[in-house]
Design a protein around this motif. Sequence first.
Motif, PDB file in Angstrom:
ATOM      1  N   ALA A 121      37.910 -66.856  -8.449  1.00 32.47           N
ATOM      2  CA  ALA A 121      38.191 -67.702  -9.610  1.00 32.47           C
ATOM      3  C   ALA A 121      38.393 -69.157  -9.181  1.00 32.47           C
ATOM      4  CB  ALA A 121      39.423 -67.191 -10.346  1.00 32.47           C
ATOM      5  N   LEU A 122      39.002 -69.365  -8.028  1.00 37.83           N
ATOM      6  CA  LEU A 122      39.178 -70.742  -7.555  1.00 37.83           C
ATOM      7  C   LEU A 122      37.833 -71.383  -7.258  1.00 37.83           C
ATOM      8  CD1 LEU A 122      42.337 -70.387  -5.278  1.00 37.83           C
ATOM      9  CD2 LEU A 122      42.188 -71.445  -7.539  1.00 37.83           C
ATOM     10  N   GLY A 123      36.864 -70.554  -6.823  1.00 30.54           N
ATOM     11  CA  GLY A 123      35.524 -71.064  -6.521  1.00 30.54           C
ATOM     12  C   GLY A 123      34.819 -71.620  -7.748  1.00 30.54           C
ATOM     13  N   TRP A 124      35.291 -71.230  -8.946  1.00 28.18           N
ATOM     14  CA  TRP A 124      34.642 -71.748 -10.167  1.00 28.18           C
ATOM     15  C   TRP A 124      35.102 -73.166 -10.482  1.00 28.18           C
ATOM     16  CZ3 TRP A 124      36.659 -66.875 -13.125  1.00 28.18           C
ATOM     17  CH2 TRP A 124      35.934 -65.750 -12.699  1.00 28.18           C
ATOM     18  N   ASP A 125      36.232 -73.560  -9.946  1.00 27.62           N
ATOM     19  CA  ASP A 125      36.870 -74.801 -10.389  1.00 27.62           C
ATOM     20  C   ASP A 125      35.988 -76.052 -10.323  1.00 27.62           C
ATOM     21  OD1 ASP A 125      39.060 -73.530 -11.240  1.00 27.62           O
ATOM     22  OD2 ASP A 125      40.451 -74.315  -9.741  1.00 27.62           O
ATOM     23  N   PRO A 126      35.243 -76.265  -9.219  1.00 27.77           N
ATOM     24  CA  PRO A 126      34.414 -77.489  -9.196  1.00 27.77           C
ATOM     25  C   PRO A 126      33.428 -77.539 -10.363  1.00 27.77           C
ATOM     26  CG  PRO A 126      34.410 -76.407  -7.058  1.00 27.77           C
ATOM     27  CD  PRO A 126      35.143 -75.511  -7.981  1.00 27.77           C
ATOM     28  N   TYR A 127      32.848 -76.388 -10.702  1.00 26.63           N
ATOM     29  CA  TYR A 127      31.875 -76.364 -11.807  1.00 26.63           C
ATOM     30  C   TYR A 127      32.577 -76.636 -13.129  1.00 26.63           C
ATOM     31  CZ  TYR A 127      29.026 -74.227  -8.254  1.00 26.63           C
ATOM     32  OH  TYR A 127      28.341 -73.987  -7.099  1.00 26.63           O
ATOM     33  N   TYR A 164      41.821 -71.463 -19.530  1.00 23.58           N
ATOM     34  CA  TYR A 164      41.819 -71.677 -18.075  1.00 23.58           C
ATOM     35  C   TYR A 164      42.832 -70.771 -17.391  1.00 23.58           C
ATOM     36  CZ  TYR A 164      42.211 -73.837 -13.521  1.00 23.58           C
ATOM     37  OH  TYR A 164      42.222 -74.047 -12.170  1.00 23.58           O
ATOM     38  N   THR A 165      42.377 -70.111 -16.357  1.00 21.65           N
ATOM     39  CA  THR A 165      43.276 -69.298 -15.547  1.00 21.65           C
ATOM     40  C   THR A 165      42.681 -69.176 -14.157  1.00 21.65           C
ATOM     41  OG1 THR A 165      44.148 -67.098 -15.151  1.00 21.65           O
ATOM     42  CG2 THR A 165      42.211 -67.223 -16.538  1.00 21.65           C
ATOM     43  N   THR A 166      43.546 -69.071 -13.153  1.00 24.35           N
ATOM     44  CA  THR A 166      43.041 -68.852 -11.789  1.00 24.35           C
ATOM     45  C   THR A 166      43.170 -67.385 -11.397  1.00 24.35           C
ATOM     46  OG1 THR A 166      45.202 -69.363 -10.886  1.00 24.35           O
ATOM     47  CG2 THR A 166      43.628 -71.187 -11.047  1.00 24.35           C
ATOM     48  N   TYR A 167      43.546 -66.559 -12.348  1.00 20.88           N
ATOM     49  CA  TYR A 167      43.733 -65.129 -12.088  1.00 20.88           C
ATOM     50  C   TYR A 167      44.632 -64.919 -10.862  1.00 20.88           C
ATOM     51  CZ  TYR A 167      39.963 -64.579 -15.446  1.00 20.88           C
ATOM     52  OH  TYR A 167      39.188 -64.642 -16.582  1.00 20.88           O
ATOM     53  N   GLN A 216      38.681 -78.363 -25.592  1.00 19.50           N
ATOM     54  CA  GLN A 216      38.339 -77.100 -24.952  1.00 19.50           C
ATOM     55  C   GLN A 216      37.869 -77.302 -23.526  1.00 19.50           C
ATOM     56  OE1 GLN A 216      35.714 -75.458 -28.000  1.00 19.50           O
ATOM     57  NE2 GLN A 216      35.619 -73.701 -26.665  1.00 19.50           N
ATOM     58  N   GLY A 217      36.953 -78.275 -23.365  1.00 21.24           N
ATOM     59  CA  GLY A 217      36.385 -78.530 -22.038  1.00 21.24           C
ATOM     60  C   GLY A 217      37.459 -78.965 -21.052  1.00 21.24           C
ATOM     61  N   LEU A 218      38.382 -79.823 -21.533  1.00 16.42           N
ATOM     62  CA  LEU A 218      39.433 -80.296 -20.630  1.00 16.42           C
ATOM     63  C   LEU A 218      40.370 -79.151 -20.257  1.00 16.42           C
ATOM     64  CD1 LEU A 218      40.277 -83.774 -22.192  1.00 16.42           C
ATOM     65  CD2 LEU A 218      38.863 -83.279 -20.200  1.00 16.42           C
ATOM     66  N   ASN A 219      40.648 -78.290 -21.237  1.00 15.71           N
ATOM     67  CA  ASN A 219      41.487 -77.140 -20.928  1.00 15.71           C
ATOM     68  C   ASN A 219      40.793 -76.232 -19.921  1.00 15.71           C
ATOM     69  OD1 ASN A 219      41.818 -74.069 -21.494  1.00 15.71           O
ATOM     70  ND2 ASN A 219      43.777 -74.985 -22.077  1.00 15.71           N
ATOM     71  N   ARG A 220      39.524 -76.014 -20.160  1.00 16.48           N
ATOM     72  CA  ARG A 220      38.783 -75.087 -19.307  1.00 16.48           C
ATOM     73  C   ARG A 220      38.729 -75.587 -17.870  1.00 16.48           C
ATOM     74  NH1 ARG A 220      35.713 -70.204 -20.099  1.00 16.48           N
ATOM     75  NH2 ARG A 220      35.926 -69.584 -17.935  1.00 16.48           N
ATOM     76  N   ALA A 221      38.774 -76.918 -17.704  1.00 16.98           N
ATOM     77  CA  ALA A 221      38.743 -77.469 -16.355  1.00 16.98           C
ATOM     78  C   ALA A 221      40.130 -77.481 -15.720  1.00 16.98           C
ATOM     79  CB  ALA A 221      38.178 -78.885 -16.400  1.00 16.98           C
TER      80      ALA A 221
END
Lengths: 185, 558
Positions: free
Chosen positions: B461-467, B452-455, B46-51
Amino acid sequence: MNQFFYGLLLLIFLALPPVAHLLESIMIVHMHMQMPMLVIAGFLMARLFQLRFPAFFEKWNGNGIPGIILFLIIVVFWTIPRAMDEALTFPSMEVFKFFSLSILAGIPLRDSWKKLSTIGKNAIIVIFTIKYFGMGLLYIKAPVQLCNNYLIIDQLTLGWGFLTTAICLVIYLLYVTFTDPTKYE
Amino acid sequence: MAIPKTLKEKANKAMGISTEDARITKTYLFVAFMALLVGGLLGLLQGLNRAGLLELPSWLNYYQVLTAHGLLLVLVLTAFFTIGYFYAALSHTLGGLLPIVRKMAWIGFGLKIVGFVFAVIPILRGNASVMYTFYPPMAASPWFYIGLALIVVGVWMCAFGAFIQVANWRKNNKGKHVPILSFFATGVFILLFFGSLPVAIEVIVMIIPWSFGWVKTINVMVARTLFWAFGHTLVNIWYLTAVSAWYVIVPKIIGGKRWSDLLTRIVIIALVIMNITGGFHHQIIDPGISASVKFMHVFMSLAIGFPSLMTAWAMFAVFERTARKNGGKGLVGWYKKMPWGDVRFLAPFIAMLAFIPAGAGGIVQSTNQLNQVVHNTMWVVGHFHLTLGMSVVMTFFGISYWLVPYVSKRVLTPAINKLGVIQTIIWTVGMIIMSGSMHTVGLLGSPRRTSYTTYGDNATALGWDPYLLMLAVGGTLLIIGVLLQVYAVINMMFFAPKGETEFPIAEEEEGASKTPYWTERWGLWIVIMLIFVGMAYVIPLTEFIVNAPPGSPPFKTW
């Protein structure tokens, strides 16, 4: 003295206009939360009166029965729909509500409860159970508003509040009837 | 029969747990840690997918994985560990389990396993990706719900087994207080029973007929309310289980005494009475509840914080007293005298520390205005990984380092202890990274329960990626922690050197005041608890039922 102070503090807190307004804006909270808390305030304050006027309580409430009857009368009065309406309509009735539930119900309850026998205590709980079932059915079944100040849905909610409380009391009565503490204690 | 009873108790304490009782706990713990292994691996996926690092195949998608991860860790790991642990405690402190109680534990075990198989098959077939909360109008296959109902019935068997055991002990030990760890067990099993009643009503009366299609629609708000009356209670059952180890076990391990028996018992009673009512704060954003009712519910929710603060106080009092007795000096310098190299202390201690931010986050969520900001975001996921994943599970890990050897009649070797310390450090770092990034990205608006999606490459949404990348880093550390922990448990269960391990129960302090007998009147506490439940739920439930909108047909959103 500490208990008297906390009781008085609770009474004053409950009397603050925003608090009173919030609690009285919901019918079931008015009857099942504000009113019992007023009794609790009086219950806490009672200690001081018992210490100051032991002779008075001894003379008038020696076996606890006059006190518990006074308590019953006051509490029963405040479950009448019209009494709640009047408390919201007339300031004098509102003052009487605060005075009667704390001083005339809370104090005698404290003084009487320990003087009653187990049968006496359970009889009081049985009376309340029957009364709560009755009041619950009244508030649920009544097709019209019983209080001018509250909507039918408030009334239904209060009815179910009475019924659930009555069910809890029945569970308690079954518990004390069917468990034998001497087996454990 | 008083004399043989005491003899039996003495024998039990001297010779360790009987083989039959040990087998129950061992089996429950084995299932719990297998659930940790599988659930942990699914969590990593899940975590890897979410990232955005891993595309899951269509036959095992994110929502299936989430459902299974939740079910395994939130239901199986916790329930099996709690029951295994408390059954060992009942056996140890009450002089061995009664044959009937043992039988009930096994019947409960069977029901839970059968129920679990029923629940897992629809998940694997992709017919139950409802994400482990039973939230209509999302509907899974009816067999999924039947499985869950069987699990609940299995839990009830164990609860009633515990009640029979405690009642029997009390009859044979008139006027005595139930030993503190069994007192905890009583509280936990009372909560398990009464807390699972609402969800049983939800699943059996409402959801199963609806998911079979026997009834067309369901009252969504009533179902959600019944769910949370259970969901929140379950959370606090884990917490109360962890707290039992903090009060009773940890003081013994550091060589101290329990701080106050009366305070401990009051905390248990308070948590039992005030718990089920707290469920409502999960519904602060739900419609159909007036603002004044929500406002009053905040009091009920925050009231639970009070016994927790009492716990924090008692714990640090024990630590400081014990450390000073061992020669600790200075205002805070006494901390050097704590046994930091002992995993049985280190893991629960970090768990306690984690509860400070975790509890504060919980207060944030139960506050109306703040909840508007974080509701249904990753913040919530961060919160329960901090509470369950750290405060509770790390305590469970700490317990496992003496409980598993105790029931296996083996010992904790220095090597495994060292492994445990390393595991604790890895787990702590992993969870801080993962939960910290979840909290932060939640504040930035990233929703929970979303693959995971970048909408469409939206800037926010891209700003969330580092976290989210940090989340995956934390998750990877955690899977290392899971593997180490499972290895340690298997080692202690089957391969460690034979020997006797003590069941560590701390004594009361000398000269402690006598605990009054009213603490034992559980019948009264249950009635008060039920009155509290009535106070909390009559208002919203009447509203939801009387002014119900048209019901909802089942939806399969995946």
